[in-house]
Design an enzyme around this catalytic site. Structure first.
Site: not given
Length: 408
Positions: A9, A99-100
DNA sequence: TCTGGGGTCCTAGGACCC
DNA sequence: TCTGGGGTCCTAGGACCC
C-alpha cells in the site's frame, strides 16, 4: 515457514506524489483536493486532518497546509511504475485500487527468498526507483495482511508470523476490520462488541440477526482469521461509471440533460478504450437530505455508445426525479454487466438461416448461419456477436440471444 | 452543514422458468 | 387444478472501500 500473502500500500499516495513532483512541498503539510481532502500528507495528518474531510475544515485544523488540485494522470503513471516493480515478486497479483495490491508469493519463495525478504526488496526498490513511501503487511490471509499493512504505516513492514495471528488480531477495535464502517461499528458497539476479540466470542448466528446472514458469518470467520479468499490475478472491473456533484443542485431539465451527456461521453470513451460494453445502465440522483434514488434498465444487447448511454440516462433520470420538487445535487451514471468486445459485429441479411447479403465485403453469401459463425471465427479468431436481419425487421437483440446460445 | 469520484458486494422482492 | 421447491435475472436500496 513464513506466511506468503503480502498487502502492499502506497502511503498518502496522492500527497506523496505531489511532494515528489514539487520539492518545495516536501516536509510540509499538503492537502490534495480543493473541495474535499482526497489525500493528506503525514505532516497534515499530525494536525488531525483526515480524508475525506471538507478542505476548509482541514484548513482550520492546519492553516499552514498547502492545497493542491490533483494530477490524476500523473498518479496513474506512478501507480503503473510501482505495480511493475511489484510484479517482479510474483505473477499472482490482485490490484484492488490505484495504490494497493495483494501479492501471493507462495510460488516464488524458492527463487526469491522468504516473504519478508521479498517485501523488503519491493519496498527498497519502490523507494529508490520511484521515490515513494510504501508499506507492506505479510500474513496468512488477505484480511490479516491488509490490517498488517495499515499497522506498518508510515513507510514500514509488519510480518504476522504463524501462530501469533489471534494475539495480533484480538486486541484491535472492530473498526480496524475491512468491511466494518461507521454503521456496522455502531451496531456492534450497541451489542457491547468493541474489539475483534469480543467479536470472536459472539456466535455467528446472533450476529446474523442484526447484520444479515452474509455479514454475520463473514465477520465471525474473520475474527478468527478464517479468510479463504485467494489472491486473484487478472480481475477486471465489473462496471464503469461517472458522477458529478452539482453544488446546491439543479432542477432545470435542460441543464440536467447537459450533465447527463457529459457523463455519458466520459463513460462511453472509457468503455471503448477498454474494449468493453455493458447492458445495464443505472442512474443515481441525490437530493438534499441526503436522499438517493436510483433507476436502472437492462438492454437486450451490450453497448458502449455515448448516444445510447445518454438517451437511456436521460429517461432514467427523469423517472428518478419525477414527483420530486427538490433540486438534484448529484447525478451518477454507471454501466454494468460488462462484456468484452472480443467479437465481430456484422449486419447481415438473413432468410431462413441463409445469408443473402453481408454488411461488409465478405464472402458469406448463401452460407448458413452456422457456417457464417465458423467463417468469422476462422478469419477473425473471434465470435460473431450480433447480426441483424433487415428483411425480417432487423431485430439484432433476438438474433443475439440465439447466437449467444449457439456459440456458448 | 454533508462534501468527491471511482468502485465492490449484499439484500430483498418480483417475474419467470422448470 | 392446486401446491411446492429451486434457480436465475432484474430492479432498488444500502453499506463500505480508497
Amino acid at each position: 515457514m513464513e506466511p506468503t500473502i503480502l498487502h502492499a500500500d502506497l502511503d498518502a499516495f496522492y500527497a506523496s506524489v505531489e511532494q515528489l513532483l514539487d520539492p518545495t512541498l516536501r516536509n510540509r503539510p499538503v492537502l490534495v483536493g480543493e473541495g474535499v481532502v482526497l489525500a493528506a500528507s503525514y505532516e497534515a495528518r499530525a494536525h488531525g486532518v483526515r480524508a475525506p474531510m471538507p478542505t476548509r475544515d482541514a484548513l482550520k485544523l492546519c492553516p499552514e497546509a498547502v492545497v493542491v488540485n490533483g494530477h490524476f494522470e500523473r498518479y496513474l503513471e506512478f501507480s503503473e511504475q510501482v505495480m511493475t516493480i511489484v510484479e517482479a515478486a510474483s505473477p499472482v497479483i490482485e490490484q484492488i485500487s490505484i495504490d494497493e495490491a495483494f501479492i501471493d508469493v507462495a510460488g516464488t519463495v524458492h527463487l526469491l527468498g522468504q516473504p519478508s525478504e521479498i517485501a523488503r526488496e519491493i519496498r527498497t526498490r519502490v523507494r529508490e526507483e520511484v521515490g515513494l513511501p510504501f508499506s507492506v503487511g505479510v500474513a496468512s490471509t488477505k484480511f490479516l495482511a491488509k490490517i498488517a499493512s495499515a499497522r506498518a504505516k508510515p513507510d514500514g513492514l509488519v510480518v504476522v508470523v504463524a501462530g501469533s495471528e489471534l494475539e495480533f488480531l484480538h486486541p484491535l477495535g472492530v473498526e480496524a476490520m475491512w468491511g466494518v464502517g461507521t454503521v456496522t461499528a455502531g451496531r456492534l458497539h450497541q451489542l457491547g462488541i468493541c474489539t475483534i476479540g469480543d467479536l470472536a466470542q459472539v456466535p455467528s448466528g446472533s450476529l446474523s440477526s442484526t447484520l444479515g446472514p452474509a455479514a454475520g458469518r463473514a465477520l465471525h470467520a474473520l475474527a478468527w482469521n478464517r479468510d479463504p479468499r485467494p489472491v486473484r490475478s487478472g480481475r477486471r472491473a465489473g462496471s464503469v461509471g461517472s458522477q458529478q456533484a452539482l453544488g446546491r443542485g439543479l432542477a432545470d431539465p435542460d441543464e440536467l440533460a447537459v450533465v447527463v451527456l457529459g457523463l455519458a461521453d466520459r463513460i462511453g470513451r472509457r468503455l471503448r478504450k477498454k474494449g468493453r460494453s455493458g447492458t445495464t445502465v443505472t442512474v443515481r440522483a441525490r437530493f438534499p437530505g441526503p436522499r438517493v434514488i436510483s433507476r436502472s434498465h437492462t438492454l437486450p444487447s451490450p453497448t458502449s455508445s455515448t448516444a445510447a448511454i445518454a438517451n437511456l440516462g436521460a429517461v432514467l433520470l427523469q423517472r428518478a426525479t419525477e414527483g420530486s420538487a427538490e433540486p438534484v445535487t448529484l447525478v451518477g451514471i454507471s454501466v454494468s454487466n460488462l462484456t468484452t468486445d472480443d467479437f465481430v459485429q456484422l449486419e447481415l441479411d438473413i432468410d431462413e438461416g441463409n445469408v443473402l447479403r453481408a454488411g461488409s465485403a465478405m464472402d458469406l453469401k448463401h452460407r448458413s448461419l452456422d457456417e457464417t459463425v465458423d467463417v468469422v471465427r476462422e478469419r477473425f479468431g473471434r465470435d460473431l456477436l450480433t447480426f441483424g436481419s433487415k428483411q425480417k425487421g432487423g431485430s439484432a437483440p433476438d438474433s443475439f440471444r440465439e447466437l449467444a446460445e449457439r456459440s456458448s
